[in-house]
Design a protein around this motif. Structure first.
Motif, short mmCIF file in Angstrom:
data_model
loop_
_atom_site.label_atom_id
_atom_site.label_comp_id
_atom_site.label_asym_id
_atom_site.label_seq_id
_atom_site.Cartn_x
_atom_site.Cartn_y
_atom_site.Cartn_z
N SER A 93 0.85 -1.20 0.00
CA SER A 93 0.00 0.00 0.00
C SER A 93 0.88 1.24 0.00
O SER A 93 1.99 1.24 0.54
CB SER A 93 -0.89 0.03 1.25
OG SER A 93 -1.70 -1.12 1.34
N GLN A 94 0.38 2.28 -0.58
CA GLN A 94 0.99 3.59 -0.42
C GLN A 94 0.29 4.26 0.75
O GLN A 94 -0.95 4.39 0.75
CB GLN A 94 0.81 4.42 -1.69
CG GLN A 94 1.58 3.89 -2.89
CD GLN A 94 3.07 4.07 -2.74
OE1 GLN A 94 3.54 5.01 -2.09
NE2 GLN A 94 3.82 3.15 -3.33
N ASP A 140 -2.16 6.74 -0.08
CA ASP A 140 -3.43 6.25 -0.63
C ASP A 140 -4.45 5.98 0.46
O ASP A 140 -5.67 6.09 0.24
CB ASP A 140 -3.21 4.95 -1.42
CG ASP A 140 -2.48 5.18 -2.74
OD1 ASP A 140 -2.40 6.36 -3.16
OD2 ASP A 140 -2.02 4.20 -3.34
N LEU A 141 -3.97 5.63 1.64
CA LEU A 141 -4.87 5.26 2.73
C LEU A 141 -5.57 6.46 3.36
O LEU A 141 -6.43 6.31 4.22
CB LEU A 141 -4.12 4.47 3.80
CG LEU A 141 -3.54 3.13 3.32
CD1 LEU A 141 -2.85 2.41 4.48
CD2 LEU A 141 -4.62 2.25 2.71
N ASP A 192 -7.33 8.23 1.46
CA ASP A 192 -8.56 8.21 0.67
C ASP A 192 -9.55 7.23 1.31
O ASP A 192 -9.21 6.05 1.49
CB ASP A 192 -8.25 7.76 -0.76
CG ASP A 192 -9.50 7.68 -1.62
OD1 ASP A 192 -10.05 6.57 -1.75
OD2 ASP A 192 -9.93 8.73 -2.13
N GLU A 200 -12.13 5.55 0.36
CA GLU A 200 -12.47 4.34 -0.38
C GLU A 200 -11.34 3.32 -0.32
O GLU A 200 -11.57 2.12 -0.10
CB GLU A 200 -12.77 4.69 -1.84
CG GLU A 200 -13.23 3.48 -2.66
CD GLU A 200 -13.63 3.85 -4.07
OE1 GLU A 200 -13.64 2.95 -4.92
OE2 GLU A 200 -13.90 5.05 -4.31
N LYS A 201 -10.10 3.78 -0.49
CA LYS A 201 -8.97 2.86 -0.44
C LYS A 201 -8.72 2.36 0.98
O LYS A 201 -8.33 1.20 1.18
CB LYS A 201 -7.72 3.54 -1.00
CG LYS A 201 -7.82 3.79 -2.51
CD LYS A 201 -6.56 4.41 -3.06
CE LYS A 201 -6.70 4.61 -4.58
NZ LYS A 201 -5.51 5.24 -5.18
N ASN A 204 -11.06 1.92 3.11
CA ASN A 204 -12.14 0.96 3.32
C ASN A 204 -11.79 -0.41 2.74
O ASN A 204 -12.04 -1.45 3.36
CB ASN A 204 -13.43 1.48 2.69
CG ASN A 204 -14.62 0.58 2.97
OD1 ASN A 204 -14.90 0.23 4.12
ND2 ASN A 204 -15.34 0.18 1.93
N GLN A 205 -11.17 -0.42 1.57
CA GLN A 205 -10.73 -1.67 0.96
C GLN A 205 -9.66 -2.34 1.82
O GLN A 205 -9.67 -3.56 2.03
CB GLN A 205 -10.19 -1.41 -0.44
CG GLN A 205 -11.26 -0.95 -1.44
CD GLN A 205 -10.66 -0.54 -2.78
OE1 GLN A 205 -9.44 -0.47 -2.94
NE2 GLN A 205 -11.52 -0.26 -3.75
N PHE A 206 -8.73 -1.54 2.30
CA PHE A 206 -7.67 -2.03 3.18
C PHE A 206 -8.28 -2.64 4.44
O PHE A 206 -7.89 -3.72 4.88
CB PHE A 206 -6.73 -0.87 3.53
CG PHE A 206 -5.61 -1.23 4.46
CD1 PHE A 206 -4.36 -1.58 3.96
CD2 PHE A 206 -5.79 -1.20 5.85
CE1 PHE A 206 -3.32 -1.90 4.82
CE2 PHE A 206 -4.75 -1.51 6.71
CZ PHE A 206 -3.51 -1.87 6.19
#
Length: 384
Positions: free
Chosen positions: A325-326, A329-330, A332, A334-335, A337-339
């Motif tokens: 992961s960046q 990016d976390l 964000d 949405e990202k 939430n995916q994580f």
């Protein structure tokens, strides 16, 4: 009377609160990719009853390029041939590790192991602050601001740390998650009362012996020591039984096999008292730019003999997730939430596996089905 007062600021990409086994393993692995800071309330590690390294832990050490055969840590571990037990039967049963592809299990000096891992983390460039307790935290501007204070009334030094991601590795107390108001579910009330004595036996196998109200555990440790513990529910015996060795010895004498290990060494007994040993699960293991790791996420009944291995394996899973992961990016939603979904799924899978095997292990003992301790294990076999 003078007091030390000083405030410092520190920036890091990943802050790990808790410098135990899980925290250090995660820090060592993540240091290859990120700037990592470790902080722990203890100036140095302490001994704990959990001292068994399952053979599979060798995979983690190999992956990190670590060897327990370190010249600076003499008597860090003993090879353990396996387990002998009186469980479900009066007949002795033996489970050895001689044909295990990962090698033998190891009985380790927990304090030395903790020091070893802290040292290896620092060698990897991890920044360590020891003797600091979490005081407060605040999330703003897509970062966590954490204040930790020296755990000493005569030293009021504090550190303010800005971090992109935070890992709670503070054990069963899950200090950070608890500060956010997150609760834990407790599935039983198991406790462990333990002591160490000089060892004179040449047999290095661990032992487990069930009785009407719980079960005994014994293992040989480095430097000719032996750990002995008794696991039972907190409400079965009067608390006075576990107050000191004199009162606890009354329980010891009821088990002839265990008593033989102690009766001639009473002058060398180091009585450690009671610790929690119950199965617990943090109700929320990941949130905005933070997650709970190891015992802070899940704590296991010691019967599983998997507590340390699962903490180490969990730390490696977390490292792989964060390495792919960046951190930017976390921020964000949405990202993140995916994580969160991915990490929660991993934790739920570990928990499901643990519950299945825990129920099988306890279900194998049927000699005392009318005893309150064993009835609870049969009637309250829990699921997700």
């Amino acid at each position: 009377m003078s007091y030390c007062t000083m405030n410092t600021n520190h920036n890091t990409e990943i802050l790990i609160i808790g410098g135990g086994i899980a925290g250090c393993i995660a820090a060592i692995s993540l240091s290859e990719t990120y700037n990592v800071t470790l902080i722990d309330k203890l100036e140095e590690p302490v001994n704990k009853v959990g001292e068994s390294l399952a053979p599979a832990t060798q995979r983690v050490f190999n992956a990190l390029g670590l060897s327990l055969n370190d010249d600076h840590y003499e008597n860090l571990f003993l090879n353990n041939l396996g387990m002998q037990s009186y469980w479900g039967s009066d007949q002795l049963q033996i489970l050895d590790h001689l044909r295990n592809p990962d090698g033998l299990s190891k009985s380790v000096d927990r304090k030395k192991l903790g020091l070893f891992l802290r040292e290896k983390a620092l060698e990897k460039g991890v920044k360590g602050f020891w003797g600091y307790r979490l005081f407060s935290s605040d999330y703003s501007n897509q970062k966590w601001k954490v204040i930790c204070k020296k755990d000493n009334p005569k030293n009021r030094t504090s550190i303010t740390i800005d971090t992109d991601f935070l890992i709670d590795a503070t054990g069963r107390n899950s200090h950070f998650a608890r500060s956010l108001g997150i609760k834990r579910t407790h599935f039983d009330s198991l406790i462990s009362c333990w002591l160490t004595v000089p060892n004179t036996s040449k047999n290095t196998m661990s032992s487990i012996i069930s009785d009407e109200f719980g079960w005994w555990y014994s293992a040989v440790l480095p430097e000719n020591k032996r750990v002995i513990s008794y696991q039972t529910d907190s409400d079965i015996f009067d608390k006075k039984v576990f107050k000191n060795f004199t009162s606890f010895s009354q329980l010891l004498r009821k088990n002839s096999t265990i008593n033989k290990l102690v009766e001639h060494h009473t002058d060398g007994v180091d009585f450690h008292g009671v610790v929690s040993a119950n199965s617990t699960k943090l109700n929320m293991v990941v949130g905005q730019q933070w997650l709970a790791l190891g015992d802070a996420a899940l704590s296991f009944d010691p019967l599983s003999s998997q507590g340390i291995f699962n903490a180490m394996a969990n730390a490696m899973q977390v490292s792989e997730l964060l390495k792919t992961s960046q951190l930017s990016d976390l921020t964000d939603p949405e990202k993140m939430n995916q994580f969160s979904k991915q990490y929660t799924s991993q934790i739920e899978s570990v928990w499901a596996h643990y519950v299945k095997h825990k129920n099988l292990f306890y279900g194998a003992e049927t000699r005392w089905n009318n005893s309150i301790f064993w009835k609870r294990r049969l009637e309250n076999a829990f699921v997700l």
